[in-house]
Scaffold this motif. Structure first.
Motif, PDB file in Angstrom:
ATOM      1  N   ALA A 194       0.851  -1.266  -0.086  1.00 28.85           N
ATOM      2  CA  ALA A 194      -0.058  -0.019   0.177  1.00 28.85           C
ATOM      3  C   ALA A 194       0.800   1.274   0.115  1.00 28.85           C
ATOM      4  N   PHE A 195       1.880   1.167   0.801  1.00 30.94           N
ATOM      5  CA  PHE A 195       2.906   2.508   0.718  1.00 30.94           C
ATOM      6  C   PHE A 195       3.530   2.459  -0.502  1.00 30.94           C
ATOM      7  N   ILE A 196       3.883   1.385  -1.290  1.00 34.12           N
ATOM      8  CA  ILE A 196       4.609   1.575  -2.654  1.00 34.12           C
ATOM      9  C   ILE A 196       3.578   2.093  -3.549  1.00 34.12           C
ATOM     10  N   ALA A 208      -9.311  13.374   0.018  1.00 29.33           N
ATOM     11  CA  ALA A 208     -10.110  12.082   0.554  1.00 29.33           C
ATOM     12  C   ALA A 208     -10.804  11.557  -0.549  1.00 29.33           C
ATOM     13  N   VAL A 209     -11.704  12.134  -1.239  1.00 28.14           N
ATOM     14  CA  VAL A 209     -12.415  11.737  -2.396  1.00 28.14           C
ATOM     15  C   VAL A 209     -11.592  11.304  -3.542  1.00 28.14           C
ATOM     16  N   ILE A 227      -6.314  -2.472   0.933  1.00 28.53           N
ATOM     17  CA  ILE A 227      -7.235  -1.490   0.208  1.00 28.53           C
ATOM     18  C   ILE A 227      -7.402  -0.270   1.228  1.00 28.53           C
ATOM     19  N   ALA A 228      -7.532  -0.616   2.478  1.00 28.59           N
ATOM     20  CA  ALA A 228      -7.775   0.290   3.574  1.00 28.59           C
ATOM     21  C   ALA A 228      -6.722   1.218   3.809  1.00 28.59           C
ATOM     22  N   THR A 229      -5.427   0.540   3.942  1.00 25.58           N
ATOM     23  CA  THR A 229      -4.051   1.378   4.044  1.00 25.58           C
ATOM     24  C   THR A 229      -3.932   2.312   2.782  1.00 25.58           C
ATOM     25  N   LEU A 230      -4.110   1.704   1.619  1.00 19.64           N
ATOM     26  CA  LEU A 230      -3.824   2.544   0.512  1.00 19.64           C
ATOM     27  C   LEU A 230      -4.632   3.739   0.346  1.00 19.64           C
ATOM     28  N   ILE A 231      -6.115   3.624   0.683  1.00 25.27           N
ATOM     29  CA  ILE A 231      -6.825   4.828   0.672  1.00 25.27           C
ATOM     30  C   ILE A 231      -6.508   5.930   1.946  1.00 25.27           C
ATOM     31  N   LEU A 232      -5.878   5.454   2.835  1.00 26.34           N
ATOM     32  CA  LEU A 232      -5.720   5.971   3.967  1.00 26.34           C
ATOM     33  C   LEU A 232      -4.561   6.745   3.784  1.00 26.34           C
ATOM     34  N   PHE A 233      -3.519   6.219   3.170  1.00 23.69           N
ATOM     35  CA  PHE A 233      -2.121   6.654   2.769  1.00 23.69           C
ATOM     36  C   PHE A 233      -2.123   7.853   1.655  1.00 23.69           C
ATOM     37  N   ILE A 234      -2.909   7.398   0.695  1.00 22.31           N
ATOM     38  CA  ILE A 234      -3.122   8.601  -0.284  1.00 22.31           C
ATOM     39  C   ILE A 234      -3.763   9.749   0.258  1.00 22.31           C
ATOM     40  N   ALA A 235      -4.850   9.509   0.957  1.00 20.50           N
ATOM     41  CA  ALA A 235      -5.436  10.763   1.451  1.00 20.50           C
ATOM     42  C   ALA A 235      -4.617  11.521   2.390  1.00 20.50           C
TER      43      ALA A 235
END
Length: 349
Positions: free
Chosen positions: A42-44, A64-65, A161-169
């Motif tokens: 997710a970080f990468i 976030a969106v 998926i959860a980490t990816l969304i939170l990381f991008i946001a």
């Protein structure tokens, strides 16, 4: 006795401690794969997709969106390509006994080389050569373990998926917090440069590699369609997915094309047309297209790519192989900034 020792005791102790630290880290990463693999992935991937989130943010879309939209679009694209692959695989899996008998019948041309190999083994003290040995199909007991090895669990997928969304946001806030962790101005500036270059390099790498691999998939599908191979769309999608894995991916695609070609055509030469054309395609892509598009800055040493691929695949499986090149790029960027070229160097031979 008056000469100082070549290697002092403190240096040996420091080297041993570093070696033990590396062994401990590798051990933790190996046994805690279920946690570290989805988080690291997710970080990468999030760092790769951060430029797209920044572009949407400049278009007045909340961060976030934009993170949710990017992840949904990426998952939809992956699901579409996987769907192209799964459909023919499910169709062929129902015909495994028939296809196995057909492949065994087509492999009679290798009876003579196999007999010679068995005789050579007997001369070296191996197993006895069986006169008139024929090609035997391997058993399919590897199918279930391979599927379990390739497919992540639902918990790992949900964590990714959860980490990816939170990381991008929250990537912008995380980057600011990481930079402000250091007290000195020069250290903050160096950290900011490192993070910016990692984000730019990984984002450009993902974009260019995705475009190249999609082009390879389309070209492979056209080759399969022109040569009369079955399911050209599925084979093209498979080539595009496997091409994300350096070295191993094109070899696996070639093996699949050879197997499908031999089972689909009556003659060996007709079945090898598509695989040989794919070899030419990968040669052009690897030696001309990729170096020209990606550029010399992201061009990686072949030996370093192979070692990184072998290590991360052993450590984390197929997803480790996918992460091997991005992690190698991050390591090279860190090396350039933490050990710049203007530091004292050994004289050239």
């Amino acid at each position: 006795m008056d000469q100082p020792p070549v290697i002092r005791r403190a240096e040996v102790v420091a080297f041993a401690l570093v070696a033990l630290l590396i062994i401990a880290l590798v051990t933790v990463l190996y046994f805690a794969k279920a946690f570290f693999l989805p988080v690291a992935t997710a970080f990468i991937v999030g760092t790769m997709l951060s430029p797209a989130a920044g572009y949407l943010e400049r278009c007045r879309v909340p961060r976030a969106v934009s993170a949710v939209l990017i992840v949904i679009a990426a998952c939809a694209g992956v699901a579409f390509i996987v769907g192209l692959i799964v459909s023919p695989v499910l169709e062929w899996s129902t015909r495994l006994p028939e296809l196995g008998a057909l492949l065994k019948e087509k492999m009679h041309m290798f009876d003579r080389p196999l007999a010679l190999w068995q005789q050579f083994q007997a001369l070296l003290g191996g197993s006895e050569a069986v006169p008139g040995a024929t090609f035997t199909m391997p058993k399919f007991e590897w199918v279930q373990p391979t599927f379990e090895f390739l497919s992540p669990t639902f918990t790992e997928l949900l964590l990714f998926i959860a980490t990816l969304i939170l990381f991008i946001a929250s990537w912008r806030d995380l980057r600011r917090a990481l930079v402000m962790t250091f007290g000195e101005h020069d250290t903050r500036l160096r950290t900011l440069k490192i993070l910016n270059e990692i984000e730019t390099s990984l984002g450009g790498y993902l974009l260019m590699v995705t475009m190249i691999n999609l082009g390879v998939g389309v070209a492979t599908g056209l080759i399969c369609a022109l040569t009369g191979m079955p399911n050209p769309a599925g084979l093209g999608a498979l080539a595009a997915i496997l091409n994300f894995f350096p070295i191993i991916g094109p070899v696996a695609t070639f093996v699949v094309l050879v197997a499908v070609g031999i089972m689909s055509f009556s003659t060996f030469s007709a079945g090898m047309m598509a695989p040989l054309a794919f070899v030419g395609l990968t040669f052009i892509e690897g030696h001309f297209v990729t170096p020209t598009i990606i550029g010399r800055r992201l061009e990686l040493n072949a030996l370093a790519v192979l070692i990184a691929l072998a290590f991360w695949t052993w450590l984390w499986g197929p997803m480790g192989g996918f992460l091997s090149s991005p992690l190698l790029i991050v390591a090279l960027i860190l090396k350039e900034h933490l050990m710049p070229e203007d530091t004292p160097q050994l004289p050239r031979e």
